[in-house]
Design a protein around this motif. Structure first.
Motif, PDB file in Angstrom:
ATOM      1  N   VAL A 151     -17.367  45.050  -7.329  1.00  0.00           N
ATOM      2  CA  VAL A 151     -17.290  43.666  -7.798  1.00  0.00           C
ATOM      3  C   VAL A 151     -17.249  42.731  -6.589  1.00  0.00           C
ATOM      4  N   CYS A 152     -17.754  41.520  -6.787  1.00  0.00           N
ATOM      5  CA  CYS A 152     -17.665  40.471  -5.770  1.00  0.00           C
ATOM      6  C   CYS A 152     -16.210  40.184  -5.470  1.00  0.00           C
ATOM      7  N   CYS A 153     -15.970  39.682  -4.305  1.00  0.00           N
ATOM      8  CA  CYS A 153     -14.628  39.257  -3.882  1.00  0.00           C
ATOM      9  C   CYS A 153     -13.786  38.807  -5.073  1.00  0.00           C
ATOM     10  N   LEU A 154     -12.669  39.481  -5.282  1.00  0.00           N
ATOM     11  CA  LEU A 154     -11.826  39.193  -6.448  1.00  0.00           C
ATOM     12  C   LEU A 154     -10.929  37.975  -6.244  1.00  0.00           C
ATOM     13  N   GLY A 155     -11.009  37.362  -5.078  1.00  0.00           N
ATOM     14  CA  GLY A 155     -10.153  36.195  -4.843  1.00  0.00           C
ATOM     15  C   GLY A 155      -8.689  36.597  -4.778  1.00  0.00           C
ATOM     16  N   ALA A 156      -8.448  37.767  -4.227  1.00  0.00           N
ATOM     17  CA  ALA A 156      -7.078  38.260  -4.056  1.00  0.00           C
ATOM     18  C   ALA A 156      -6.932  38.751  -2.621  1.00  0.00           C
ATOM     19  N   CYS A 157      -7.556  38.030  -1.691  1.00  0.00           N
ATOM     20  CA  CYS A 157      -7.698  38.499  -0.309  1.00  0.00           C
ATOM     21  C   CYS A 157      -6.371  38.621   0.430  1.00  0.00           C
ATOM     22  N   ASP A 158      -5.354  37.849   0.003  1.00  0.00           N
ATOM     23  CA  ASP A 158      -4.036  38.020   0.621  1.00  0.00           C
ATOM     24  C   ASP A 158      -3.345  39.257   0.048  1.00  0.00           C
ATOM     25  N   GLY A 159      -3.984  39.917  -0.899  1.00  0.00           N
ATOM     26  CA  GLY A 159      -3.480  41.175  -1.449  1.00  0.00           C
ATOM     27  C   GLY A 159      -4.528  42.268  -1.309  1.00  0.00           C
ATOM     28  N   ALA A 160      -5.296  42.214  -0.227  1.00  0.00           N
ATOM     29  CA  ALA A 160      -6.372  43.191  -0.026  1.00  0.00           C
ATOM     30  C   ALA A 160      -5.811  44.514   0.512  1.00  0.00           C
ATOM     31  N   SER A 203     -16.400  30.702 -19.545  1.00  0.00           N
ATOM     32  CA  SER A 203     -16.146  31.799 -18.605  1.00  0.00           C
ATOM     33  C   SER A 203     -17.401  32.618 -18.385  1.00  0.00           C
ATOM     34  N   GLY A 204     -17.620  32.990 -17.150  1.00  0.00           N
ATOM     35  CA  GLY A 204     -18.841  33.671 -16.734  1.00  0.00           C
ATOM     36  C   GLY A 204     -18.767  35.176 -16.930  1.00  0.00           C
ATOM     37  N   ALA A 205     -19.778  35.845 -16.429  1.00  0.00           N
ATOM     38  CA  ALA A 205     -19.863  37.301 -16.587  1.00  0.00           C
ATOM     39  C   ALA A 205     -20.327  37.942 -15.279  1.00  0.00           C
ATOM     40  N   GLY A 206     -19.810  37.419 -14.182  1.00  0.00           N
ATOM     41  CA  GLY A 206     -20.151  38.003 -12.885  1.00  0.00           C
ATOM     42  C   GLY A 206     -21.318  37.299 -12.219  1.00  0.00           C
ATOM     43  N   ARG A 207     -21.619  37.697 -10.995  1.00  0.00           N
ATOM     44  CA  ARG A 207     -22.690  37.198 -10.140  1.00  0.00           C
ATOM     45  C   ARG A 207     -22.280  35.966  -9.328  1.00  0.00           C
ATOM     46  N   TYR A 208     -22.185  36.207  -8.018  1.00  0.00           N
ATOM     47  CA  TYR A 208     -21.844  35.190  -7.024  1.00  0.00           C
ATOM     48  C   TYR A 208     -22.726  33.951  -7.110  1.00  0.00           C
ATOM     49  N   ILE A 209     -23.997  34.145  -7.418  1.00  0.00           N
ATOM     50  CA  ILE A 209     -24.959  33.043  -7.387  1.00  0.00           C
ATOM     51  C   ILE A 209     -24.588  31.947  -8.382  1.00  0.00           C
ATOM     52  N   CYS A 210     -23.776  32.272  -9.380  1.00  0.00           N
ATOM     53  CA  CYS A 210     -23.369  31.253 -10.356  1.00  0.00           C
ATOM     54  C   CYS A 210     -22.599  30.109  -9.700  1.00  0.00           C
ATOM     55  N   GLY A 211     -22.076  30.321  -8.500  1.00  0.00           N
ATOM     56  CA  GLY A 211     -21.350  29.257  -7.817  1.00  0.00           C
ATOM     57  C   GLY A 211     -22.266  28.215  -7.205  1.00  0.00           C
ATOM     58  N   GLU A 212     -23.545  28.530  -7.076  1.00  0.00           N
ATOM     59  CA  GLU A 212     -24.529  27.563  -6.558  1.00  0.00           C
ATOM     60  C   GLU A 212     -24.762  26.546  -7.669  1.00  0.00           C
ATOM     61  N   MET A 260     -15.978  32.973  -5.746  1.00  0.00           N
ATOM     62  CA  MET A 260     -16.368  34.340  -5.400  1.00  0.00           C
ATOM     63  C   MET A 260     -16.744  34.499  -3.945  1.00  0.00           C
ATOM     64  N   GLU A 261     -16.647  33.417  -3.173  1.00  0.00           N
ATOM     65  CA  GLU A 261     -16.996  33.509  -1.765  1.00  0.00           C
ATOM     66  C   GLU A 261     -16.054  34.517  -1.095  1.00  0.00           C
ATOM     67  N   GLY A 314     -16.851  25.875   5.596  1.00  0.00           N
ATOM     68  CA  GLY A 314     -16.898  26.646   4.346  1.00  0.00           C
ATOM     69  C   GLY A 314     -15.699  26.331   3.487  1.00  0.00           C
ATOM     70  N   THR A 315     -15.031  27.357   3.000  1.00  0.00           N
ATOM     71  CA  THR A 315     -13.887  27.151   2.114  1.00  0.00           C
ATOM     72  C   THR A 315     -12.593  26.978   2.890  1.00  0.00           C
ATOM     73  N   GLY A 316     -12.642  27.153   4.223  1.00  0.00           N
ATOM     74  CA  GLY A 316     -11.442  26.959   5.036  1.00  0.00           C
ATOM     75  C   GLY A 316     -10.454  28.111   4.969  1.00  0.00           C
ATOM     76  N   LEU A 317     -10.886  29.226   4.425  1.00  0.00           N
ATOM     77  CA  LEU A 317     -10.008  30.395   4.386  1.00  0.00           C
ATOM     78  C   LEU A 317     -10.520  31.418   5.401  1.00  0.00           C
ATOM     79  N   ILE A 318      -9.689  31.633   6.418  1.00  0.00           N
ATOM     80  CA  ILE A 318     -10.081  32.434   7.574  1.00  0.00           C
ATOM     81  C   ILE A 318     -10.044  33.931   7.261  1.00  0.00           C
ATOM     82  N   THR A 319     -11.034  34.639   7.786  1.00  0.00           N
ATOM     83  CA  THR A 319     -10.984  36.102   7.765  1.00  0.00           C
ATOM     84  C   THR A 319     -10.942  36.553   9.218  1.00  0.00           C
ATOM     85  N   VAL A 320      -9.931  37.337   9.592  1.00  0.00           N
ATOM     86  CA  VAL A 320      -9.832  37.774  10.982  1.00  0.00           C
ATOM     87  C   VAL A 320     -10.434  39.162  11.160  1.00  0.00           C
ATOM     88  N   VAL A 321     -11.041  39.352  12.329  1.00  0.00           N
ATOM     89  CA  VAL A 321     -11.665  40.634  12.661  1.00  0.00           C
ATOM     90  C   VAL A 321     -10.951  41.195  13.896  1.00  0.00           C
TER      91      VAL A 321
END
Lengths: 453, 171
Positions: B136-145, A192-201, A113-114, A342-349
């Motif tokens: 919802v939190c990031c859906l993990g579909a960022c290459d399809g945002a 399977s979970g039911a939402g909430r980012y914090i579950c990844g900790e 969910m990052e 981090g996860t190594g997936l870049i977000t560009v601005v």
């Protein structure tokens, strides 16, 4: 519904995909993805076995030496791919086992969910058996009796694929009692979970697995000492576990060699880019590939935009500048620049994007997803959002930026139970460092130079 | 059903809710996967929700009884997780990803278009009971945002113009 609307809708359906065609991927260089199909269909057991699947389990069972698995993983130094970068082998070496210690649990953290991260989805949706193979190796090494794939609830397709693959693996004798006639028992279930980012900790994940609110636990004890139901438990990210089969089959030296001279961190990495680039996507590349190479593979910025800043690996990493594009993207190098791989997936601005607005969006996310357990996080993060909103609308007050500095510092490491607040602080602090003037522009009555002194 | 419902009091579990036998069986089966029954709590709530669309008050006590834990613990879990609904929702859940990659690629326009077309904001349900809109939190579909989910279906990239045709598939 008309046919055209149905097909239009079908074409909008999101499909996870790797950008490299099969012809470019080889077992020696792309251990995580070489088996993936160009058509994006699932690699089921029959095809997986044809492509050398489960060979590492066969080897490990024949060797019958769990300590050797740990030693090899330790030598390979596979940094945790969930973003922490902690050596999986070292983690495994710290799991309590032997003597009167009961067998524990092996948990695959599939709670991806990052923000900006979409790699584990690909691995689970298209190559479930590699995840399972990695989990069996980890279970052998850690003497785990049972495995859980803690999957975020929204990953419906991954859940369906994994469950079918688990059935296949059971039927094929790779899971269950006496795996492959070795006397080793191990099975896996998808939780399977039911939402909430914090579950990844990892400790919050264990609480969630136990059916409780996902608040983190104090460490120590670490999960390897006392995790799920007080048993020694190991939590590893999906991609981390997917690295194990290659390491065990080919050895630590081979793994180190994958990254060549680029970096001291070995292996390959699933990198990616999202945001306004021409071709957002995922690539398996040597660890230590530069941001420039990855951005180049993505075709550069969309429609000739200029790059202003980038996040190297998700919302909880620090902003980097265009001048950092030549850095090797590995745990050590990025860490030295005040950010994290981090996860190594870049977000560009892009240049025209307000950093204040983007950081506001990030902090809204962290504030909403705080579990509320620790005060700096529960109360501090909404406060940052309030200040950022004011600055964004030009209604900031003198002292707001210093207040943000303070709130971010209060969320820093060791002020809270888990890494959620420090993760929230990092993009805020680095944005304030690199783009302070943008924040200052949001103050309606800037202080005079004298007052500033 | 309504006629048999005892008078509603402030106590959880007093509104005559009964677990469907099939759901109770499914919950008990789930318990087998774990060392302690409590671990099936989230799945139990999801099982209830699949049948009723949400988790009514009475279901809290009913789930607690099956799991052998206190209703307060079940309620604590039910109110913690964003995909467990403690009030009635629409027939279809629209989850809009508002995380960074979507934010940078047109999430706000998409959200405005949804709010306009559905006539509701986050946490609300259309008057015809068809859609509930949630972030919802990031859906993990960022290459399809920008991405969104409707029920079990993930879409992306989605533009405001795509919405009418897409929503039509969910009556």
């Amino acid at each position: 519904m008309s046919q055209s609307i149905a097909s239009q809708r079908e074409s909008l359906r999101y499909r996870s995909r790797l950008m490299q065609p099969e012809a470019e991927r080889h077992p020696d260089t792309h251990p995580l993805t070489w088996r993936l199909r160009d058509d994006g269909e699932v690699v089921w057991l029959e095809e997986y076995l044809r492509k050398d699947g489960y060979q590492s389990v066969r080897k490990a069972l024949a060797d019958g030496d769990p300590q050797a698995i740990i030693a090899t993983m330790k030598d390979a130094n596979v940094g945790g791919r969930g973003g922490g970068g902690f050596s999986a082998g070292l983690k495994w070496s710290l799991t309590l086992q032997g003597g009167d210690m009961p067998r524990g649990y092996l948990i695959c953290n599939a709670d991806e969910m990052e923000p900006g991260t979409f790699k584990d989805r690909l691995l689970m949706e298209q190559q479930p058996h590699l995840v399972i193979e990695g989990m069996i190796l980890a279970a052998l090494a850690n003497n785990s009796c049972y495995g859980y794939i803690f999957l975020r609830g929204e990953y419906v397709t991954a859940g369906r694929v994994l469950n079918r693959a688990l059935d296949e693996a059971r039927a094929g004798g790779w899971l269950g009692a006496d795996i492959n006639g070795s006397g080793f028992d191990f099975d896996i279930v998808v939780h399977s979970g039911a939402g909430r980012y914090i579950c990844g900790e990892e400790t919050a994940l264990i609480n969630s697995l136990e059916g409780k609110r996902a608040n983190p636990r104090a460490k120590p004890p670490f999960p390897g000492q006392s995790g799920a139901w007080g048993k020694p438990s190991v939590v590893n990210n999906v991609e981390t576990l997917c690295n194990a089969p290659g390491v065990i089959l080919n050895g630590a030296d081979w793994y180190q060699g994958l990254s060549g001279e680029r970096t001291g961190n070995g292996g390959s990495k699933i990198y990616g880019v999202s945001g306004l680039v021409e071709k957002p996507g995922l690539w398996e590349l040597p660890m230590g590939t530069t941001g420039a190479e990855i951005l180049d593979r993505a075709g550069g910025m969309r429609n000739g935009r200029q790059l202003k800043a980038w996040l190297p690996g998700g919302a909880s990493t620090g902003f980097l500048l265009p001048e950092h594009l030549e850095l090797a993207l590995d745990f050590d190098t990025v860490g030295k620049e005040g950010s994290r791989l981090g996860t190594g997936l870049i977000t560009v601005v892009p240049r025209e994007q307000s950093l204040v607005a983007l950081v506001r969006n990030l902090e809204e996310f962290f504030a909403r997803e705080s579990c509320g357990w620790c005060t700096p996080c529960r109360d501090g993060l909404p406060w940052t959002v309030k200040v950022l909103r004011a600055l964004e609308s030009g209604q900031g007050e003198a002292g707001d930026i210093e207040l943000l500095d303070k709130l971010a510092a209060d969320c820093g490491p060791a002020q809270t139970f888990c890494a959620h607040a420090p993760g929230a602080a990092m993009p805020l602090q680095t944005a304030l460092k690199h783009f302070r003037h943008e924040f200052e522009q949001g103050i309606s009555e800037p202080r005079t130079k004298a007052a500033e002194g | 059903m309504m006629a048999d419902t005892p008078q509603k009091t402030a106590l959880i579990g007093s509104d005559g809710f009964e677990l469907d036998p099939a759901d109770e069986t499914a919950i008990i089966e789930e318990m087998d996967h774990y060392e302690r029954p409590q671990a099936a709590c989230i799945e139990a709530l999801k099982i209830v929700q699949r049948r009723h669309g949400w988790v009514p008050d009475g279901a809290i006590a009913a789930v607690a009884r099956v799991l052998g834990i206190g209703p307060g613990e079940v309620e604590g879990v039910a109110t913690f997780y964003s995909l467990i609904f403690r009030q009635p929702v629409g027939r279809h859940i629209v989850l809009v990803c508002d995380s960074s990659a979507c934010f940078l690629t047109g999430f706000e326009e998409l959200r405005h278009a949804l709010v306009e077309q559905l006539g509701i904001d986050y946490g609300q349900t259309t008057t015809d009971g068809r859609f509930t809109l949630l972030p919802v939190c990031c859906l993990g579909a960022c290459d399809g945002a920008p991405a969104l989910m409707i029920d079990d279906d993930t879409y992306g990239p989605v533009s405001p113009a795509d919405l009418p045709g897409m929503l039509e598939a969910y009556p």
